[in-house]
Write a protein that holds these residues in place. Structure first.
Motif, PDB file in Angstrom:
ATOM      1  N   VAL A  49       0.861  -1.185   0.000  1.00  0.00           N
ATOM      2  CA  VAL A  49       0.000   0.000   0.000  1.00  0.00           C
ATOM      3  C   VAL A  49       0.896   1.233   0.000  1.00  0.00           C
ATOM      4  CG1 VAL A  49      -1.890  -1.175   1.207  1.00  0.00           C
ATOM      5  CG2 VAL A  49      -0.212   0.143   2.525  1.00  0.00           C
ATOM      6  N   THR A  95      -2.082   2.327  -6.536  1.00  0.00           N
ATOM      7  CA  THR A  95      -0.806   2.559  -5.864  1.00  0.00           C
ATOM      8  C   THR A  95       0.187   3.317  -6.741  1.00  0.00           C
ATOM      9  OG1 THR A  95      -1.159   0.492  -4.668  1.00  0.00           O
ATOM     10  CG2 THR A  95       1.052   1.372  -4.612  1.00  0.00           C
ATOM     11  N   TRP A 146      -4.362   1.330  -2.444  1.00  0.00           N
ATOM     12  CA  TRP A 146      -4.168  -0.130  -2.434  1.00  0.00           C
ATOM     13  C   TRP A 146      -4.612  -0.696  -3.772  1.00  0.00           C
ATOM     14  CZ3 TRP A 146      -8.490  -3.822  -0.891  1.00  0.00           C
ATOM     15  CH2 TRP A 146      -8.062  -5.158  -0.954  1.00  0.00           C
ATOM     16  N   LEU A 195      -7.583  -3.861   6.113  1.00  0.00           N
ATOM     17  CA  LEU A 195      -6.887  -2.604   5.834  1.00  0.00           C
ATOM     18  C   LEU A 195      -7.396  -1.495   6.761  1.00  0.00           C
ATOM     19  CD1 LEU A 195      -4.875  -0.989   4.194  1.00  0.00           C
ATOM     20  CD2 LEU A 195      -6.582  -0.773   2.371  1.00  0.00           C
TER      21      LEU A 195
END
Length: 354
Positions: free
Chosen positions: A61, A88, A106, A134
């Motif tokens: 990430v 990303t 992400w 996450l």
């Protein structure tokens, strides 16, 4: 004999030209990667790649923001499996948002920087579980910070579904170009195309695709909407799409993408319906309306006028009935945002989080 020599000379010249072009591109890429990286690190308190374990899988990430004290904004791109706008590979590209948030990018499991060769192992359930993990990881890493989930297109299925599990950890969700149900979208695409001036051949393809009432038929309707209307891409004003087109090219200069990552960012688009078939079918069958109606977390819904993935009337009614729902339509934009669309979207997100 002379003809063969000419052909060989032509082949050699062409090969040399291609080699020189490749060299120029790779050198320019190396220089641009360094410039992008240095500028992003200089302009932000945080601008770093991290590796997290999400639902048992190691995932990269990117976290970026001008202050570590800002709220967290987790970006979930569309596709499926196309991290071409909010993935990303866009370090330094959203200063409007990194001014106000710690932005977390992400590439959803299976694509881009988090590619897997076993595309059939990628399921909607596991991507939702990873989204929840996450959120938990960001809550642990930045305690006391508000956390927002931002989903674009297919990413809105993840935001809505994850909020059913981790809603208490969220300050809000933001759904851009939201999908309520692709079966609903199928009807909306059909009705939109019926108003277009098309050849008899296209009319026949339209009817046959709609009558299929399956994923393959819907994919054909999506293609027709993209090519024959300004609902997916804003064809009616091409100069209005310069920022979007820059994003499509920008991945080539990403300091966080290898050449393989670039290929994997476009992988799902290149191979179409022949990859991620399980995930695609699950997305086609998903229906998020009940979840949206039951969620208590604050929800911001942003949709371009004429978008076929959700009914504007449904969102207006939902916002009228539920105090936690705000609905904003974006003018002069399409499902893929225009320059004005990006500006309106970023402004709405910032205002929502105040």
């Amino acid at each position: 004999m002379e003809t063969k020599r000419k052909i060989l000379r032509g082949v050699r010249r062409t090969a040399l030209a291609l080699i020189l072009l490749a060299a120029v591109l790779l050198i320019s890429r190396a220089v641009a990667m360094r410039v992008v990286y240095d500028r992003a690190v200089k302009n932000n308190a945080v601008s770093q790649l991290e590796t997290l374990k999400l639902d048992g899988e190691e995932q990269s990430v990117l976290i970026e923001g001008k202050s570590e004290d800002n709220p967290v904004l987790i970006m979930l791109h569309g596709g499926p499996q196309s991290p071409i706008i909010y993935g990303t590979g866009y370090r330094g590209d959203m200063p409007e948002l990194t001014e106000h948030f710690l932005v977390v990018y992400w590439d959803c499991w299976g694509c881009g920087k988090n590619f897997t060769d076993d595309t059939e192992s990628v399921t909607l359930e596991r991507q939702i579980a990873m989204t929840c993990d996450l959120v938990r990881a960001m809550k642990a890493q930045y305690p006391g910070r508000k956390i927002y989930l931002f989903g674009y297109s297919n990413g809105t299925i993840l935001t809505t579904s994850a909020a059913e599990t981790v809603g208490d950890d969220l300050a809000g969700i933001i759904n851009l170009g939201p999908i309520t149900s692709l079966r609903d979208a199928q009807d909306m695409a059909y009705q939109a195309l019926k108003t277009e001036d098309m050849s008899e051949w296209d009319k026949r393809v339209l009817e046959e695709s709609y009558e299929r009432n399956d994923l393959e038929g819907f994919s054909k309707l999506e293609e027709m909407v993209t090519l024959k209307t300004s609902r997916m891409f804003y064809w009616r004003d091409l100069p209005a799409n310069t920022r979007l087109m820059g994003y499509f090219a920008r991945v080539f200069y990403s300091p966080d993408y290898s050449l393989a990552d670039i290929y994997h960012a476009y992988y799902a688009s290149i191979f179409g319906d022949s990859r991620f078939t399980t995930l695609r079918q699950q997305i086609y069958e998903a229906d998020e309306k009940k979840a949206l109606e039951n969620l208590e977390v604050p929800i911001l819904i942003l949709q371009s006028e004429g978008d076929i993935y959700g009914s504007a009337d449904y969102f207006r009614q939902l916002a009228a009935q539920k105090d936690n729902v705000t609905f904003i339509q974006i003018a002069e934009s399409a499902h893929l945002p225009t320059n004005a669309g990006f500006k309106a979207i970023n402004r709405a997100v910032i205002d929502f989080a105040r």
